[in-house]
Design an enzyme around this catalytic site. Structure first.
Site, PDB file in Angstrom:
ATOM      1  N   LEU A  57     -31.567   3.202 -30.224  1.00  0.00           N
ATOM      2  CA  LEU A  57     -32.150   2.796 -28.934  1.00  0.00           C
ATOM      3  C   LEU A  57     -33.597   2.330 -29.098  1.00  0.00           C
ATOM      4  O   LEU A  57     -34.396   2.958 -29.807  1.00  0.00           O
ATOM      5  CB  LEU A  57     -32.122   3.996 -27.974  1.00  0.00           C
ATOM      6  N   ASP A  89     -39.105   7.385 -10.069  1.00  0.00           N
ATOM      7  CA  ASP A  89     -39.879   7.757  -8.883  1.00  0.00           C
ATOM      8  C   ASP A  89     -39.277   8.977  -8.188  1.00  0.00           C
ATOM      9  O   ASP A  89     -38.072   9.210  -8.266  1.00  0.00           O
ATOM     10  CB  ASP A  89     -39.925   6.549  -7.925  1.00  0.00           C
ATOM     11  N   HIS A 137     -43.566  16.509 -11.854  1.00  0.00           N
ATOM     12  CA  HIS A 137     -43.774  15.657 -13.034  1.00  0.00           C
ATOM     13  C   HIS A 137     -43.239  16.343 -14.295  1.00  0.00           C
ATOM     14  O   HIS A 137     -42.673  15.707 -15.177  1.00  0.00           O
ATOM     15  CB  HIS A 137     -45.261  15.332 -13.205  1.00  0.00           C
TER      16      HIS A 137
END
Ligand code: IPE
Ligand code: IPE
Ligand code: MG
Length: 241
Positions: free
Chosen positions: A132, A21, A38
């Site tokens: 991962l 965020d 963004h």
């Protein structure tokens, strides 16, 4: 798993979930449009995955776009969708380079068909990698995930595919996250301290770490701070220690 980080032995959370965020505020501080934030937020994704892997985190789950984020302006939503297009394409290369297995959670029915095609390609290509486990939440909402799961469960019971003896494991197996363990640690950047409909079932016993750092500024130092905070917590799971 235990690992020595900067000379200190730390217990590494197996699964870290992040609410990325603060992109809008990061851009605003620079007098730039929200989509600039963004873009900056998307740019750090590969490094964050590498950092998580280096620390020994096995599962990383990132909140990229919520079922509520459609409320934003058409311009912002299409900007985010275009960034997702670029990111998903690049992620196919990243997955190969960094040995990552990538999954997307959320309702993909509402996404453009070219984005769905990229998601399917990425999941197919990366499923052989055993480093991962990266999960990206796109058009994801915890309540919507439970709604979709319950709908499917009811139809399977009606069709006699499963019996109606519903356990917690049955419900978990109808969620988008059925193949991954529950998060141990939740990180939310930008100073907000709420879940915003993220993994509401799965976070039942996670530790929560909130930082004022805005997402585009998130780095290895921030990740280590979160892991150190996690090590200071006493996880009791309802019992007594
Ligand atoms: C998070 O940053 C990214 C998405 C929700 C897509 P925000 O866009 O929410 O940034 P702020 O909260 O307005 O600063
Ligand atoms: C949550 O952030 C969603 C993502 C990070 C993708 P928001 O910025 O949308 O959440 P609220 O509106 O502050 O609760
Ligand atoms: Mg926000």
């Amino acid at each position: 798993m235990e690992k020595v980080i900067d000379g200190v032995k730390l217990n590494i959370p197996c699964h870290v979930a992040i609410i990325m965020d603060g992109n809008g505020r990061w851009a605003k501080k620079r007098l730039m449009p929200r989509n600039f934030g963004h873009k900056a937020g998307a740019k750090i994704l590969e490094q964050v995955c590498r950092d998580a892997d280096e620390l020994g985190i096995k599962y990383l789950t990132l909140y990229a776009f919520s079922t509520e984020n459609w409320k934003r302006s058409v311009e912002e939503v299409s900007g985010i969708m275009n960034l997702l297009r670029d990111y998903l394409a690049k992620c196919i290369e990243d997955a190969e380079k960094n040995n990552m297995c990538v999954r997307i959670i959320g309702d993909r029915k509402a996404l453009d068909s070219d984005i769905v095609a990229k998601i399917e390609e990425l999941e197919e290509v990366s499923k052989i990698y055993n480093g991962l486990n990266l999960t990206i939440a796109i058009n994801y909402g915890g309540r919507d995930e439970i709604r979709r799961g319950v709908k499917k469960l009811i139809s399977d019971v009606k069709e006699g595919k499963i019996d109606d003896d519903i356990t917690e494991d049955t419900i978990a197996s109808y969620l988008d996250t059925k193949d991954i363990p529950d998060p141990d640690l939740l990180i939310r950047t930008s100073g907000e301290e709420r879940l915003s409909n993220y993994l509401i079932w799965q976070l039942a016993y996670a530790e929560f770490y909130f930082t004022d750092c805005l997402w585009p500024d998130f780095d290895m130092d921030e990740l280590k701070k979160a892991v150190r905070y996690y090590n200071g917590r006493d996880r009791r799971f309802g019992g007594v220690k």
